[in-house]
Design an enzyme around this catalytic site. Sequence first.
Site, PDB file in Angstrom:
ATOM      1  N   PRO A  14      49.922  70.741  28.805  1.00 33.57           N
ATOM      2  CA  PRO A  14      49.155  70.196  27.674  1.00 33.57           C
ATOM      3  C   PRO A  14      49.163  71.150  26.478  1.00 33.57           C
ATOM      4  O   PRO A  14      49.701  72.259  26.546  1.00 33.57           O
ATOM      5  CB  PRO A  14      47.743  70.083  28.254  1.00 33.57           C
ATOM      6  CG  PRO A  14      47.665  71.259  29.177  1.00 33.57           C
ATOM      7  CD  PRO A  14      49.034  71.337  29.811  1.00 33.57           C
ATOM      8  N   GLY A  18      50.170  77.500  26.467  1.00 33.04           N
ATOM      9  CA  GLY A  18      51.030  78.663  26.318  1.00 33.04           C
ATOM     10  C   GLY A  18      52.515  78.361  26.483  1.00 33.04           C
ATOM     11  O   GLY A  18      53.296  79.254  26.807  1.00 33.04           O
ATOM     12  N   SER A  55      53.712  80.509  18.017  1.00 33.61           N
ATOM     13  CA  SER A  55      52.732  80.137  19.051  1.00 33.61           C
ATOM     14  C   SER A  55      51.338  80.098  18.439  1.00 33.61           C
ATOM     15  O   SER A  55      51.108  80.570  17.323  1.00 33.61           O
ATOM     16  CB  SER A  55      52.767  81.148  20.207  1.00 33.61           C
ATOM     17  OG  SER A  55      52.179  82.373  19.806  1.00 33.61           O
ATOM     18  N   GLU A  87      59.127  72.165  21.375  1.00 37.03           N
ATOM     19  CA  GLU A  87      58.634  70.818  21.072  1.00 37.03           C
ATOM     20  C   GLU A  87      59.689  69.755  21.396  1.00 37.03           C
ATOM     21  O   GLU A  87      59.967  68.847  20.610  1.00 37.03           O
ATOM     22  CB  GLU A  87      58.173  70.720  19.613  1.00 37.03           C
ATOM     23  CG  GLU A  87      57.116  71.725  19.212  1.00 37.03           C
ATOM     24  CD  GLU A  87      55.764  71.545  19.905  1.00 37.03           C
ATOM     25  OE1 GLU A  87      55.570  70.537  20.609  1.00 37.03           O
ATOM     26  OE2 GLU A  87      54.899  72.419  19.728  1.00 37.03           O
ATOM     27  N   GLN A  89      59.666  67.193  23.113  1.00 35.01           N
ATOM     28  CA  GLN A  89      59.226  65.795  23.132  1.00 35.01           C
ATOM     29  C   GLN A  89      59.468  65.084  21.812  1.00 35.01           C
ATOM     30  O   GLN A  89      59.460  63.861  21.760  1.00 35.01           O
ATOM     31  CB  GLN A  89      57.747  65.692  23.536  1.00 35.01           C
ATOM     32  CG  GLN A  89      56.757  66.079  22.466  1.00 35.01           C
ATOM     33  CD  GLN A  89      56.504  67.581  22.357  1.00 35.01           C
ATOM     34  OE1 GLN A  89      57.064  68.363  23.112  1.00 35.01           O
ATOM     35  NE2 GLN A  89      55.646  67.977  21.425  1.00 35.01           N
ATOM     36  N   PHE A 118      48.456  62.003  24.210  1.00 38.91           N
ATOM     37  CA  PHE A 118      46.988  62.010  24.188  1.00 38.91           C
ATOM     38  C   PHE A 118      46.394  60.878  25.016  1.00 38.91           C
ATOM     39  O   PHE A 118      45.218  60.897  25.346  1.00 38.91           O
ATOM     40  CB  PHE A 118      46.466  61.943  22.745  1.00 38.91           C
ATOM     41  CG  PHE A 118      46.504  60.565  22.136  1.00 38.91           C
ATOM     42  CD1 PHE A 118      45.377  59.753  22.157  1.00 38.91           C
ATOM     43  CD2 PHE A 118      47.665  60.078  21.557  1.00 38.91           C
ATOM     44  CE1 PHE A 118      45.411  58.482  21.597  1.00 38.91           C
ATOM     45  CE2 PHE A 118      47.708  58.812  20.994  1.00 38.91           C
ATOM     46  CZ  PHE A 118      46.578  58.016  21.015  1.00 38.91           C
ATOM     47  N   CYS A 144      40.013  74.012  29.912  1.00 39.84           N
ATOM     48  CA  CYS A 144      39.255  72.886  29.365  1.00 39.84           C
ATOM     49  C   CYS A 144      38.233  73.404  28.354  1.00 39.84           C
ATOM     50  O   CYS A 144      37.458  74.321  28.658  1.00 39.84           O
ATOM     51  CB  CYS A 144      38.559  72.118  30.484  1.00 39.84           C
ATOM     52  SG  CYS A 144      37.576  70.723  29.894  1.00 39.84           S
ATOM     53  N   CYS A 147      34.455  72.306  29.940  1.00 37.62           N
ATOM     54  CA  CYS A 147      33.858  72.921  31.138  1.00 37.62           C
ATOM     55  C   CYS A 147      34.533  74.220  31.583  1.00 37.62           C
ATOM     56  O   CYS A 147      34.110  74.834  32.546  1.00 37.62           O
ATOM     57  CB  CYS A 147      33.871  71.923  32.293  1.00 37.62           C
ATOM     58  SG  CYS A 147      35.529  71.605  32.942  1.00 37.62           S
ATOM     59  N   TYR A 178      43.235  68.485  18.358  1.00 35.83           N
ATOM     60  CA  TYR A 178      43.414  68.427  19.814  1.00 35.83           C
ATOM     61  C   TYR A 178      42.543  69.448  20.530  1.00 35.83           C
ATOM     62  O   TYR A 178      42.249  70.507  19.990  1.00 35.83           O
ATOM     63  CB  TYR A 178      44.884  68.678  20.193  1.00 35.83           C
ATOM     64  CG  TYR A 178      45.797  67.582  19.748  1.00 35.83           C
ATOM     65  CD1 TYR A 178      45.972  66.435  20.520  1.00 35.83           C
ATOM     66  CD2 TYR A 178      46.480  67.663  18.540  1.00 35.83           C
ATOM     67  CE1 TYR A 178      46.803  65.417  20.110  1.00 35.83           C
ATOM     68  CE2 TYR A 178      47.319  66.640  18.119  1.00 35.83           C
ATOM     69  CZ  TYR A 178      47.474  65.527  18.912  1.00 35.83           C
ATOM     70  OH  TYR A 178      48.299  64.513  18.498  1.00 35.83           O
TER      71      TYR A 178
END
Length: 188
Positions: A14, A18, A55, A87, A89, A118, A144, A147, A178
Amino acid sequence: MDKKIGCLKVITGPMFAGKTEELLRHIHRLQRAKKKYLVFKPKIDNRHATSEVISHQNNKTDALIIGSVQEIEKYLNNDIETIFIDEIQFFSSEIASFLCNLTQQGYQIIAAGLDKNFRGEPFNETIKSFLALADCVEKLTAICQVCQNEASFSQRIINGQPARYHDPLVLVGGQENYEARCRSCYVI
């Protein structure tokens, strides 16, 4: 003379896991070994007005900006051993077979990119192909932001709220759009 053996490695996960940092780690190892390589990034990734892969920790290296897979070929020569792509994708699905052909010619390919969009689905056909064709997949997680557990989802946030499922698939951005989320905190 030994035939060079190529391979395809994918670094995925996600946002904020990193991925680019890991790509840069591989690049720095080759720099120390004085090996020849190329670094590419897609033209659509306009978060930084520069020809660098950067980064979230602001580490960076020079990169060639390309709009299509065919542009890679014009930069190749016999000295190049490894090709890095950030990247992944954002490229068309034809890049997977193109890069697999380069591995047959002995090139080492290391690509980094999001595994899911997303919506929590495979990002697109490009990433599906890469994950299936890769010799090695390194799946990273983030933390996260709700949490602090392991996160494997990229939560898109619009005006402080989770994006709606039917919002446009591509929205290039960073922390302004994001958050990394675990399965329990992820909302769609």
